[in-house]
Design a protein around this motif. Sequence first.
Motif, PDB file in Angstrom:
ATOM      1  N   CYS A   1      -4.923  -1.028  12.145  1.00 25.39           N
ATOM      2  CA  CYS A   1      -6.216  -1.490  11.639  1.00 25.39           C
ATOM      3  C   CYS A   1      -6.931  -2.327  12.701  1.00 25.39           C
ATOM      4  CB  CYS A   1      -5.984  -2.313  10.377  1.00 25.39           C
ATOM      5  SG  CYS A   1      -7.494  -3.016   9.704  1.00 25.39           S
TER       6      CYS A   1
ATOM      7  N   CYS B   1      -7.263  -6.213  10.913  1.00 26.33           N
ATOM      8  CA  CYS B   1      -6.128  -7.131  10.741  1.00 26.33           C
ATOM      9  C   CYS B   1      -4.888  -6.715  11.548  1.00 26.33           C
ATOM     10  CB  CYS B   1      -5.772  -7.267   9.260  1.00 26.33           C
ATOM     11  SG  CYS B   1      -4.921  -5.832   8.593  1.00 26.33           S
TER      12      CYS B   1
ATOM     13  N   CYS C   1      -5.849   0.966   5.702  1.00 25.22           N
ATOM     14  CA  CYS C   1      -4.978  -0.096   6.183  1.00 25.22           C
ATOM     15  C   CYS C   1      -3.991  -0.500   5.085  1.00 25.22           C
ATOM     16  CB  CYS C   1      -5.819  -1.290   6.608  1.00 25.22           C
ATOM     17  SG  CYS C   1      -4.808  -2.718   7.073  1.00 25.22           S
TER      18      CYS C   1
ATOM     19  N   CYS D   1      -5.082  -4.788   4.542  1.00 24.17           N
ATOM     20  CA  CYS D   1      -6.382  -5.256   4.027  1.00 24.17           C
ATOM     21  C   CYS D   1      -7.160  -4.162   3.301  1.00 24.17           C
ATOM     22  CB  CYS D   1      -7.228  -5.853   5.163  1.00 24.17           C
ATOM     23  SG  CYS D   1      -7.946  -4.630   6.275  1.00 24.17           S
TER      24      CYS D   1
HETATM   25 ZN   LIG Z   1      -6.397  -4.163   7.950  1.00 23.80          ZN
END
Ligand SMILES: [Zn+2]
Length: 260
Positions: free
Chosen positions: A108, A111, A125, A128
């Motif tokens: 991702c 994050c 992801c 998140c």
């Molecule tokens: Zn993420």
Amino acid sequence: MPDKLTLVATQKLMKYYIFNQGRLLLCGDEVPGVPNVLPECVACEGLRLFVKDDAEEHYMARSHQEQLPEGYQWVDLRESYHLLPERIYLKAGKASELLYFDQQHRYCGICGAPMEWASSISKRCTQCGEELWPKLATAIIVLVHRGEEALLVKARNFRRDYYGLVAGFVETGETLEECVQREIMEETGLRVENIRYFGSQPWPYPMGLMIGFHADYADGEIALRDGELRDAAFFTRDNIPAIPGKMSMARMLIDDWLGS
Ligand SMILES: [Zn+2]
């Protein structure tokens, strides 16, 4: 190009699309029934992604295997255009793009957690929830008319020694028409008008969409400005130089002009 190579199922879509470094796995007709019964040694146990399309299942995979059983061969995706029915070539291109997308989006961007497939054409992801779809690189290509003549150019990055057409990537915040005008101005110093849409073509090298246009010369003298071209000139139909192969949008535009 391999001479004895033919696609097994010429009318039916292939079930498996397996790639190794941009090359597609094809097999000869001496192996009937393949690729639906690919031996496990060929279908790498790595990624196996499946896409449901037209009510049929298709599997894509990467293989790290160079050595193949008798009858199989790795074929460059571009070359496969000349061996496969068009709709199967297009499907193979889609498979290639999705494998590229998967490789480029393993983590991702927000994050840093691993991404996983959320649908046959998107990843999400695991931390998140950010969801991503493949982003195409959109490019224009244009044939400029001046009376009975057409503008053909020789780019520095062409793989072979031929004349093609002005082309370039669309920038953010730009319309397709603005891109056509900008690219022609940047590469040749010419101004064009009367821009007409011609057609579009998926271009999976690695993940693009090519959009073709015709345009009319307005004014200006040819000046190779940004160093992308080695030559540019107007040609008449009875005096054309070597031109690109049949699979390209450039050739389709040139053929359209030659036939008009
Ligand atoms: Zn993420």
